[in-house]
Write a protein that holds these residues in place. Structure first.
Motif, PDB file in Angstrom:
ATOM      1  N   ALA A 190       0.838  -1.209   0.000  1.00 55.12           N
ATOM      2  CA  ALA A 190       0.000   0.000   0.000  1.00 55.12           C
ATOM      3  C   ALA A 190       0.868   1.251   0.000  1.00 55.12           C
ATOM      4  O   ALA A 190       2.083   1.194   0.219  1.00 55.12           O
ATOM      5  CB  ALA A 190      -0.923   0.001   1.219  1.00 55.12           C
ATOM      6  N   CYS A 191       0.235   2.384  -0.254  1.00 52.66           N
ATOM      7  CA  CYS A 191       0.958   3.656  -0.323  1.00 52.66           C
ATOM      8  C   CYS A 191       0.157   4.732   0.411  1.00 52.66           C
ATOM      9  O   CYS A 191      -1.069   4.798   0.292  1.00 52.66           O
ATOM     10  CB  CYS A 191       1.159   4.068  -1.786  1.00 52.66           C
TER      11      CYS A 191
ATOM     12  N   CYS B 282       5.070   3.091  10.267  1.00 58.13           N
ATOM     13  CA  CYS B 282       4.539   2.197  11.297  1.00 58.13           C
ATOM     14  C   CYS B 282       3.695   1.052  10.738  1.00 58.13           C
ATOM     15  O   CYS B 282       3.709  -0.061  11.275  1.00 58.13           O
ATOM     16  CB  CYS B 282       3.695   2.996  12.293  1.00 58.13           C
ATOM     17  N   TRP B 283       2.938   1.330   9.659  1.00 66.73           N
ATOM     18  CA  TRP B 283       2.016   0.309   9.153  1.00 66.73           C
ATOM     19  C   TRP B 283       2.785  -0.876   8.592  1.00 66.73           C
ATOM     20  O   TRP B 283       3.590  -0.734   7.669  1.00 66.73           O
ATOM     21  CB  TRP B 283       1.095   0.883   8.084  1.00 66.73           C
ATOM     22  N   MET B 284       2.580  -2.062   9.184  1.00 60.07           N
ATOM     23  CA  MET B 284       3.253  -3.293   8.751  1.00 60.07           C
ATOM     24  C   MET B 284       4.767  -3.091   8.644  1.00 60.07           C
ATOM     25  O   MET B 284       5.421  -3.603   7.734  1.00 60.07           O
ATOM     26  CB  MET B 284       2.665  -3.810   7.438  1.00 60.07           C
ATOM     27  N   ARG B 285       5.310  -2.296   9.576  1.00 59.34           N
ATOM     28  CA  ARG B 285       6.755  -2.008   9.688  1.00 59.34           C
ATOM     29  C   ARG B 285       7.323  -1.262   8.485  1.00 59.34           C
ATOM     30  O   ARG B 285       8.511  -1.305   8.211  1.00 59.34           O
ATOM     31  CB  ARG B 285       7.546  -3.298   9.945  1.00 59.34           C
ATOM     32  N   GLY B 286       6.437  -0.584   7.755  1.00 58.95           N
ATOM     33  CA  GLY B 286       6.943   0.292   6.707  1.00 58.95           C
ATOM     34  C   GLY B 286       6.361   0.030   5.339  1.00 58.95           C
ATOM     35  O   GLY B 286       6.604  -1.015   4.739  1.00 58.95           O
ATOM     36  N   ILE B 287       5.557   0.987   4.853  1.00 57.24           N
ATOM     37  CA  ILE B 287       5.032   0.915   3.491  1.00 57.24           C
ATOM     38  C   ILE B 287       5.430   2.191   2.746  1.00 57.24           C
ATOM     39  O   ILE B 287       5.970   3.136   3.332  1.00 57.24           O
ATOM     40  CB  ILE B 287       3.493   0.753   3.475  1.00 57.24           C
ATOM     41  N   ASP B 288       5.149   2.222   1.454  1.00 55.60           N
ATOM     42  CA  ASP B 288       5.514   3.367   0.620  1.00 55.60           C
ATOM     43  C   ASP B 288       4.729   4.616   1.006  1.00 55.60           C
ATOM     44  O   ASP B 288       3.590   4.532   1.480  1.00 55.60           O
ATOM     45  CB  ASP B 288       5.207   3.070  -0.856  1.00 55.60           C
ATOM     46  N   PHE B 289       5.355   5.781   0.775  1.00 54.95           N
ATOM     47  CA  PHE B 289       4.570   7.008   0.821  1.00 54.95           C
ATOM     48  C   PHE B 289       5.144   8.014  -0.168  1.00 54.95           C
ATOM     49  O   PHE B 289       6.308   7.930  -0.575  1.00 54.95           O
ATOM     50  CB  PHE B 289       4.446   7.560   2.244  1.00 54.95           C
TER      51      PHE B 289
ATOM     52  N   PRO C 271      10.503   8.882   1.235  1.00 51.77           N
ATOM     53  CA  PRO C 271       9.367   8.770   0.310  1.00 51.77           C
ATOM     54  C   PRO C 271       9.774   8.099  -0.999  1.00 51.77           C
ATOM     55  O   PRO C 271      10.963   7.950  -1.292  1.00 51.77           O
ATOM     56  CB  PRO C 271       8.976  10.226   0.072  1.00 51.77           C
ATOM     57  N   ARG C 272       8.780   7.727  -1.773  1.00 51.10           N
ATOM     58  CA  ARG C 272       9.024   7.179  -3.115  1.00 51.10           C
ATOM     59  C   ARG C 272       9.230   8.298  -4.127  1.00 51.10           C
ATOM     60  O   ARG C 272       9.902   8.117  -5.141  1.00 51.10           O
ATOM     61  CB  ARG C 272       7.823   6.334  -3.542  1.00 51.10           C
ATOM     62  N   ALA C 273       8.642   9.457  -3.858  1.00 51.52           N
ATOM     63  CA  ALA C 273       8.776  10.601  -4.752  1.00 51.52           C
ATOM     64  C   ALA C 273       8.257  11.836  -4.013  1.00 51.52           C
ATOM     65  O   ALA C 273       7.472  11.725  -3.069  1.00 51.52           O
ATOM     66  CB  ALA C 273       7.984  10.393  -6.044  1.00 51.52           C
ATOM     67  N   VAL C 274       8.709  12.996  -4.476  1.00 50.37           N
ATOM     68  CA  VAL C 274       8.212  14.266  -3.960  1.00 50.37           C
ATOM     69  C   VAL C 274       7.684  15.071  -5.143  1.00 50.37           C
ATOM     70  O   VAL C 274       8.411  15.295  -6.113  1.00 50.37           O
ATOM     71  CB  VAL C 274       9.325  15.063  -3.234  1.00 50.37           C
ATOM     72  N   ILE C 275       6.423  15.473  -5.065  1.00 53.89           N
ATOM     73  CA  ILE C 275       5.784  16.226  -6.146  1.00 53.89           C
ATOM     74  C   ILE C 275       5.485  17.622  -5.611  1.00 53.89           C
ATOM     75  O   ILE C 275       4.513  17.824  -4.866  1.00 53.89           O
ATOM     76  CB  ILE C 275       4.485  15.537  -6.625  1.00 53.89           C
ATOM     77  N   ALA C 276       6.327  18.588  -5.950  1.00 53.66           N
ATOM     78  CA  ALA C 276       6.185  19.962  -5.458  1.00 53.66           C
ATOM     79  C   ALA C 276       5.546  20.814  -6.547  1.00 53.66           C
ATOM     80  O   ALA C 276       6.231  21.369  -7.411  1.00 53.66           O
ATOM     81  CB  ALA C 276       7.548  20.522  -5.057  1.00 53.66           C
ATOM     82  N   ASP C 277       4.227  20.886  -6.513  1.00 55.14           N
ATOM     83  CA  ASP C 277       3.464  21.669  -7.489  1.00 55.14           C
ATOM     84  C   ASP C 277       3.358  23.105  -6.973  1.00 55.14           C
ATOM     85  O   ASP C 277       2.608  23.390  -6.038  1.00 55.14           O
ATOM     86  CB  ASP C 277       2.073  21.060  -7.658  1.00 55.14           C
ATOM     87  N   ILE C 278       4.103  24.023  -7.583  1.00 61.52           N
ATOM     88  CA  ILE C 278       4.128  25.389  -7.063  1.00 61.52           C
ATOM     89  C   ILE C 278       2.797  26.101  -7.261  1.00 61.52           C
ATOM     90  O   ILE C 278       2.568  27.158  -6.663  1.00 61.52           O
ATOM     91  CB  ILE C 278       5.271  26.219  -7.685  1.00 61.52           C
ATOM     92  N   GLY C 279       1.900  25.526  -8.056  1.00 59.66           N
ATOM     93  CA  GLY C 279       0.572  26.094  -8.196  1.00 59.66           C
ATOM     94  C   GLY C 279      -0.177  26.116  -6.870  1.00 59.66           C
ATOM     95  O   GLY C 279      -1.043  26.971  -6.645  1.00 59.66           O
ATOM     96  N   THR C 280       0.165  25.172  -5.964  1.00 58.13           N
ATOM     97  CA  THR C 280      -0.501  25.150  -4.658  1.00 58.13           C
ATOM     98  C   THR C 280      -0.115  26.362  -3.810  1.00 58.13           C
ATOM     99  O   THR C 280      -0.829  26.703  -2.861  1.00 58.13           O
ATOM    100  CB  THR C 280      -0.171  23.867  -3.882  1.00 58.13           C
ATOM    101  N   LEU C 281       0.989  27.006  -4.149  1.00 61.01           N
ATOM    102  CA  LEU C 281       1.403  28.190  -3.383  1.00 61.01           C
ATOM    103  C   LEU C 281       0.520  29.399  -3.683  1.00 61.01           C
ATOM    104  O   LEU C 281       0.542  30.374  -2.931  1.00 61.01           O
ATOM    105  CB  LEU C 281       2.870  28.525  -3.679  1.00 61.01           C
ATOM    106  N   ASP C 282      -0.250  29.333  -4.765  1.00 64.00           N
ATOM    107  CA  ASP C 282      -1.142  30.448  -5.095  1.00 64.00           C
ATOM    108  C   ASP C 282      -2.166  30.682  -3.990  1.00 64.00           C
ATOM    109  O   ASP C 282      -2.632  31.809  -3.799  1.00 64.00           O
ATOM    110  CB  ASP C 282      -1.874  30.185  -6.418  1.00 64.00           C
TER     111      ASP C 282
END
Length: 369
Positions: A101-102, A121-128, A164-175
């Motif tokens: 799971a993620c 913590c979940w099952m000693r570590g899953i993706d995020f 993490p598996r990836a970081v998605i920094a969408d600068i549009g959210t800063l608006d």
């Protein structure tokens, strides 16, 4: 019409656990890019009641065909608690989440820290996956795998390193980001320059006004520069055994201020801004740095609209007691990140309480003169 800008890609290099940090506009809608980081059938999106109404629907469109649900916190540092980790873990159990799971963290640093800790913590570590929506989380907490929650005794006293598996920094959210929170994010960019990049510090001085008015091109440059610097440090010292501790310049003072204010008086970036200046003054008092460097730091913080004074009502001895709970301390002795001037931070052990108190008393005494 959505504006298009170049997407910056920065890799955090950690062998099999390496991952990309994408910085650009419209990335939440670039489902083909980030969906590939989701390996299983189950997804829990952790967000808060401020961010979710703005962006959860856009993210959900990329989860078509998966079994997913969301868990939403109240907004604010005071809600980064064990109780909410328990609620998030319950949401994973209700989802039937398996080991592939993620968890997706959609929000600022509080959401990212709690979501990452939940995933650890979940099952000693899953993706995020980190989807930071504040400037502060884009340039700091979303990168590097530090996760955790607060206790009444202090900030981030419980946590785990979980990348993490990836970081998605969408600068549009800063608006949609309030001005005060935007400025708080600038503190972390300044901090990176103050620690180990004097050229970036000079660049920030030259472009402070553009950053203050949210010039998009300059902002992407600044975010990428800070993330690139932090990615290099994390690659060399993932679990903070040495160099990575330097990234905490100003944090020992700042976390004490946040805790003393019950996480409501100061935003994290505001605490870091004041904390950096206190660390610079302490360095100056100890003969490590020159007054001119302290003045340059204070001037830059002021230019981008950040606080440089300890708010009224704080007690120096209470702050010192809280500083003793900092995770960097050893054998009951204060271990602080100080500097020898701009771009020259270092770890200093056994700092005398009398010197720390003198700096705090002077800073607090401003309100009584």
């Amino acid at each position: 019409m959505t504006r298009t800008v170049t997407t910056e890609t920065i890799d955090v290099t950690l062998g099999e656990r390496s991952y990309p940090v994408w910085i650009g506009r419209g990335l939440l809608d670039d489902h083909a890019r980030w969906r590939a980081a989701v390996r299983g059938r189950h997804v829990l999106v952790i967000s808060n009641h401020t961010v979710a109404p703005l962006y959860l629907e856009r993210v959900s469109r990329g989860l078509d065909g998966l079994k997913w649900s969301s868990f939403q916190l109240e907004d604010g540092e005071a809600h980064k608690t064990f109780a909410n980790v328990g609620h998030a873990l319950h949401a994973l159990s209700q989802l039937g989440a398996t080991r592939d799971a993620c968890v997706i963290a959609l929000g600022g640093g509080v959401v990212g820290d709690l979501a990452g800790f939940t995933a650890a913590c979940w099952m000693r570590g899953i993706d995020f996956i980190q989807m930071p929506t504040t400037l502060l989380s884009m340039v700091d907490s979303s990168v590097g795998g530090k996760t955790g929650v607060n206790l009444p005794a202090g900030k981030n006293l419980v946590g785990a390193f979980h990348q993490p598996r990836a970081v998605i920094a969408d600068i549009g959210t800063l608006d949609s980001l309030p001005e005060r929170e935007y400025r708080a994010g600038l503190a972390e960019i300044i901090k990176g320059a103050a620690i180990g990049d004097p050229e970036l510090f000079t660049w920030l001085e030259l472009h402070a006004d553009a950053l203050h008015r949210r010039d998009e091109a300059r902002l992407i440059q600044a975010i990428a520069a800070k993330v690139r610097y932090k990615a290099g440090v994390v690659a060399r010292d993932e679990t903070e055994q040495g160099e990575r501790a330097l990234l905490n310049l100003g944090h020992t003072f700042g976390h004490a201020l946040e805790t003393a204010g019950h996480y409501t008086t100061l935003l994290h970036g505001e605490g870091v801004a004041i904390g950096m200046l206190l660390a610079a003054r302490l360095s100056e008092r100890l003969g490590m740095s020159a007054a001119a460097d302290t003045e340059r730091l204070g001037a830059l913080l002021h230019q981008v609209g950040l606080p440089t004074c300890v708010p009224a009502g704080f007690d120096a001895r209470q702050l010192l007691a809280l500083m003793h709970l900092d995770k960097k301390n050893t054998a009951g002795l204060l271990r602080l990140i100080l500097w020898r001037g701009i771009g020259q931070a270092e770890i200093v052990s056994g700092v005398g309480e009398s010197d720390v108190l003198a700096v705090l008393d002077e800073a607090i005494g401003v309100h009584t003169r």
